[in-house]
Enzyme design. Sequence first.
Site, PDB file in Angstrom:
ATOM      1  CD  GLU A  12      25.816 -21.495   6.715  1.00  0.00           C
ATOM      2  OE1 GLU A  12      24.922 -20.722   6.350  1.00  0.00           O
ATOM      3  OE2 GLU A  12      26.244 -21.522   7.884  1.00  0.00           O
ATOM      4  N   GLY A  78      18.442 -15.130   4.114  1.00  0.00           N
ATOM      5  CA  GLY A  78      17.137 -14.834   3.529  1.00  0.00           C
ATOM      6  C   GLY A  78      17.169 -13.445   2.906  1.00  0.00           C
ATOM      7  CG  MET A 172      19.183 -16.957  12.067  1.00  0.00           C
ATOM      8  SD  MET A 172      18.327 -18.524  12.312  1.00  0.00           S
ATOM      9  CE  MET A 172      18.016 -18.486  14.066  1.00  0.00           C
ATOM     10  CD  GLU A 173      24.192 -18.105  12.041  1.00  0.00           C
ATOM     11  OE1 GLU A 173      24.164 -17.591  10.897  1.00  0.00           O
ATOM     12  OE2 GLU A 173      23.401 -18.988  12.411  1.00  0.00           O
ATOM     13  CG  ASP A 196      15.257 -18.260   2.967  1.00  0.00           C
ATOM     14  OD1 ASP A 196      16.306 -18.765   3.375  1.00  0.00           O
ATOM     15  OD2 ASP A 196      14.706 -17.286   3.536  1.00  0.00           O
TER      16      ASP A 196
HETATM   17  N1  ADE Z   1      19.231 -17.876   6.865  1.00  0.00           N
HETATM   18  C1  ADE Z   1      18.785 -18.203   5.640  1.00  0.00           C
HETATM   19  N2  ADE Z   1      17.483 -17.897   5.508  1.00  0.00           N
HETATM   20  C2  ADE Z   1      17.096 -17.360   6.687  1.00  0.00           C
HETATM   21  C3  ADE Z   1      15.862 -16.876   7.177  1.00  0.00           C
HETATM   22  N3  ADE Z   1      14.768 -16.864   6.415  1.00  0.00           N
HETATM   23  N4  ADE Z   1      15.824 -16.410   8.443  1.00  0.00           N
HETATM   24  C4  ADE Z   1      16.933 -16.427   9.212  1.00  0.00           C
HETATM   25  N5  ADE Z   1      18.117 -16.877   8.805  1.00  0.00           N
HETATM   26  C5  ADE Z   1      18.204 -17.347   7.547  1.00  0.00           C
END
Ligand code: ADE
Length: 228
Positions: A12, A78, A172-173, A196
């Site tokens: 990133e 995501g 996640m951050e 995703d």
């Molecule tokens: N970052 C990118 N895709 C993610 C996912 N599916 N879950 C958590 N963090 C992500």
Amino acid sequence: MKIAIMGAMPEEVAPILEKLGNYTTTEYAGNKYYEANYKGVDVVVAYSKIGKVFSTLTATTMIEHFGCEKLLFSGVAGAVNPELKVGDLVVATKLSQHDLDISAFGHPYGYVPEGSVYVEADPELINISKGVAQSLGKSVREGIIATGDQFVANEDRKNWIGETFNADALEMEGGSVAVVCNALNVPFFILRAISDAADMDASFSFDEFLETSAIESAEFVMKMLDEI
Ligand code: ADE
């Protein structure tokens, strides 16, 4: 004005370092921090490592140790909102922690006493992003981002997060960085490009699109520096 630019993973931050050209590297608290002057703006760049704890440490360090006065986060996420596709850009209007749970005491998910379910990103930086999107001819969605210490690869969990937090994307951050910046009165901006759909194929999609989506996000954030 000194600006923090952070990501969670090397992928990133690599496209950002590439654009900087010359930078100095300082090690602090188990991480590397890259300092440069980019087109007249002092920047400090770092990747935190994945998750809320590491991102909290990095955001705090950039502000308290390196003296950053604004923070921009660039990375991947995501999709929760089914309208979001791989490569799409999402600007966080507000962020929450989907795995913060003391509901056993009757509190809403994402809430602890003296905290709040959502933390709002800086409206001025969001406004600047609108101008940048227009000048680049890119469509950027504003939305709610939910953060937790889980890679979500499960339709049920994703849907629960979508329903509970009205979230458009998850990662996640962002939520932890938001708490730090809010507490320290530092305007912040969180941008994510979709990698995703947080479903059963998420890990494969993530591996395939991490690099290209990270570049999408990084290029946009670097354009924002011209306007700050
Ligand atoms: N970052 C990118 N895709 C993610 C996912 N599916 N879950 C958590 N963090 C992500």
